[in-house]
Design a protein around this motif. Sequence first.
Motif, PDB file in Angstrom:
ATOM      1  N   THR A  64      57.016  81.705  17.538  1.00  0.00           N
ATOM      2  CA  THR A  64      57.972  82.656  18.094  1.00  0.00           C
ATOM      3  C   THR A  64      59.076  82.886  17.069  1.00  0.00           C
ATOM      4  OG1 THR A  64      59.410  83.121  19.984  1.00  0.00           O
ATOM      5  CG2 THR A  64      59.350  80.841  19.184  1.00  0.00           C
ATOM      6  N   ASP A  65      60.122  83.622  17.462  1.00  0.00           N
ATOM      7  CA  ASP A  65      61.193  83.875  16.501  1.00  0.00           C
ATOM      8  C   ASP A  65      62.241  82.764  16.539  1.00  0.00           C
ATOM      9  OD1 ASP A  65      63.690  84.888  18.246  1.00  0.00           O
ATOM     10  OD2 ASP A  65      61.833  85.698  19.114  1.00  0.00           O
ATOM     11  N   VAL A  66      63.036  82.673  15.477  1.00  0.00           N
ATOM     12  CA  VAL A  66      64.019  81.592  15.324  1.00  0.00           C
ATOM     13  C   VAL A  66      65.099  81.656  16.401  1.00  0.00           C
ATOM     14  CG1 VAL A  66      65.780  80.598  13.793  1.00  0.00           C
ATOM     15  CG2 VAL A  66      63.618  81.416  12.838  1.00  0.00           C
ATOM     16  N   PHE A  67      65.526  82.861  16.778  1.00  0.00           N
ATOM     17  CA  PHE A  67      66.590  82.997  17.778  1.00  0.00           C
ATOM     18  C   PHE A  67      66.142  82.447  19.135  1.00  0.00           C
ATOM     19  CE2 PHE A  67      67.434  86.386  14.681  1.00  0.00           C
ATOM     20  CZ  PHE A  67      68.737  86.063  14.335  1.00  0.00           C
ATOM     21  N   TYR A  68      64.881  82.702  19.482  1.00  0.00           N
ATOM     22  CA  TYR A  68      64.358  82.154  20.731  1.00  0.00           C
ATOM     23  C   TYR A  68      64.221  80.633  20.620  1.00  0.00           C
ATOM     24  CZ  TYR A  68      61.364  81.424  24.794  1.00  0.00           C
ATOM     25  OH  TYR A  68      60.844  80.984  25.986  1.00  0.00           O
ATOM     26  N   GLY A  69      63.802  80.164  19.456  1.00  0.00           N
ATOM     27  CA  GLY A  69      63.702  78.731  19.228  1.00  0.00           C
ATOM     28  C   GLY A  69      65.046  78.047  19.360  1.00  0.00           C
ATOM     29  N   TYR A  70      66.115  78.721  18.890  1.00  0.00           N
ATOM     30  CA  TYR A  70      67.474  78.179  18.977  1.00  0.00           C
ATOM     31  C   TYR A  70      67.891  78.036  20.440  1.00  0.00           C
ATOM     32  CZ  TYR A  70      72.365  77.450  17.581  1.00  0.00           C
ATOM     33  OH  TYR A  70      73.619  76.916  17.379  1.00  0.00           O
ATOM     34  N   ARG A  71      67.603  79.066  21.244  1.00  0.00           N
ATOM     35  CA  ARG A  71      67.965  79.037  22.663  1.00  0.00           C
ATOM     36  C   ARG A  71      67.108  78.048  23.446  1.00  0.00           C
ATOM     37  NH1 ARG A  71      67.694  84.627  21.932  1.00  0.00           N
ATOM     38  NH2 ARG A  71      65.812  84.729  23.234  1.00  0.00           N
ATOM     39  N   LEU A  72      65.895  77.790  22.968  1.00  0.00           N
ATOM     40  CA  LEU A  72      64.953  76.934  23.677  1.00  0.00           C
ATOM     41  C   LEU A  72      65.232  75.444  23.470  1.00  0.00           C
ATOM     42  CD1 LEU A  72      62.431  77.401  25.448  1.00  0.00           C
ATOM     43  CD2 LEU A  72      61.039  77.152  23.373  1.00  0.00           C
ATOM     44  N   LEU A  73      65.978  75.095  22.421  1.00  0.00           N
ATOM     45  CA  LEU A  73      66.190  73.685  22.082  1.00  0.00           C
ATOM     46  C   LEU A  73      66.787  72.862  23.228  1.00  0.00           C
ATOM     47  CD1 LEU A  73      66.170  71.340  20.091  1.00  0.00           C
ATOM     48  CD2 LEU A  73      68.338  72.186  19.149  1.00  0.00           C
ATOM     49  N   PRO A  74      67.843  73.322  23.940  1.00  0.00           N
ATOM     50  CA  PRO A  74      68.392  72.519  25.045  1.00  0.00           C
ATOM     51  C   PRO A  74      67.359  72.243  26.138  1.00  0.00           C
ATOM     52  CG  PRO A  74      69.932  74.229  24.417  1.00  0.00           C
ATOM     53  CD  PRO A  74      68.656  74.531  23.698  1.00  0.00           C
ATOM     54  N   LEU A  75      66.523  73.239  26.442  1.00  0.00           N
ATOM     55  CA  LEU A  75      65.496  73.048  27.468  1.00  0.00           C
ATOM     56  C   LEU A  75      64.477  71.993  27.027  1.00  0.00           C
ATOM     57  CD1 LEU A  75      64.135  73.852  30.114  1.00  0.00           C
ATOM     58  CD2 LEU A  75      62.938  75.669  28.846  1.00  0.00           C
ATOM     59  N   LEU A  76      64.061  72.052  25.764  1.00  0.00           N
ATOM     60  CA  LEU A  76      63.082  71.088  25.259  1.00  0.00           C
ATOM     61  C   LEU A  76      63.646  69.676  25.253  1.00  0.00           C
ATOM     62  CD1 LEU A  76      61.542  73.112  22.287  1.00  0.00           C
ATOM     63  CD2 LEU A  76      60.578  72.745  24.571  1.00  0.00           C
TER      64      LEU A  76
END
Length: 310
Positions: A252-264
């Motif tokens: 996926t894109d980096v911006f989505y990865g950045y937002r996804l980190l807290p959930l992971l």
Amino acid sequence: MTQKEKTFLDQTAQRLHLTVDGESSILFGSVGGYQTMLWRNDHGLAVMTLSLHKLGQEPDQSVIRQFVKGTRLVTGVSVRRSRVELTLNVRFGNPNQVEKLAEAVAAVVEFLHASGYDNCCQNCGSAVETDPCIMTGVPSLLCDSCYQQLGHLQEQNQQAELGKTENVVAGTVGALLGSLLGVACIVLLGQLGYVAAVSGIVMAICTMKGYELLGGKLTKKGVIISGVIMIVMTYVGDRVDWAIMIARELETDVFYGYRLLPLLLSEEVIDMTSYVLELVLLYALLLVGAIPTIQNAMRKDKVAGTICKL
């Protein structure tokens, strides 16, 4: 000055028949007929400063560099007109290295005698008596005329510097821009699988230099602002590093990865303990790199206006 440093200075002064300046911790005097200054550089190594000429000509850099390459006692050299700075392979301040320092100095003096060099003023090049002095924080060997002339010019420059105003807003913007290079270093090293103190050095130097360039000057206030920005941007850099890894794994894109980190992290897909330990290590290395950088910046600012004979 620690007791260890004082012991080193006293023993070196006695061994080489030099004088110690207690304020600057500089050793100075004549060694083998050459006016010499010994002091510590930012890396903790001893530096031997001389001012030389040969039959009215400035030192031959290639010959001196050849000498440096051929000895283990000297690690580097800088030649600027008549001024010669030799970085010795000796820890300045270590009493156990006094004899090694004496050996290195003796080797330099032997080379200078064999090459036919004599003393001179580092500014005008005249073969006249020189005095060891500090000119705007820099150990120098100057004749009285040049000392007076340069001292007057530096005093004028200092007055102009004092007249500068600090632009905190512009400085903060500059610090933010500079910190982006630190973030880039953290991310680059992180993607290569490393967490290194060099990222802290890069972050500290670029952040403070950015503040100074746009803010006009770096004061204690600027150092505090830069420090806060370093802490925040180090965290950002770590998050971006993780975001790139997540984006690569999930395609996926980096911006989505950045937002996804807290959930992971909350779902324990990424181990929280490992994440926190890596972040703590990154901050520890930031301190390792940033503290000496800040200390050097403050020390240089303190001695920058120093003009005096030793």
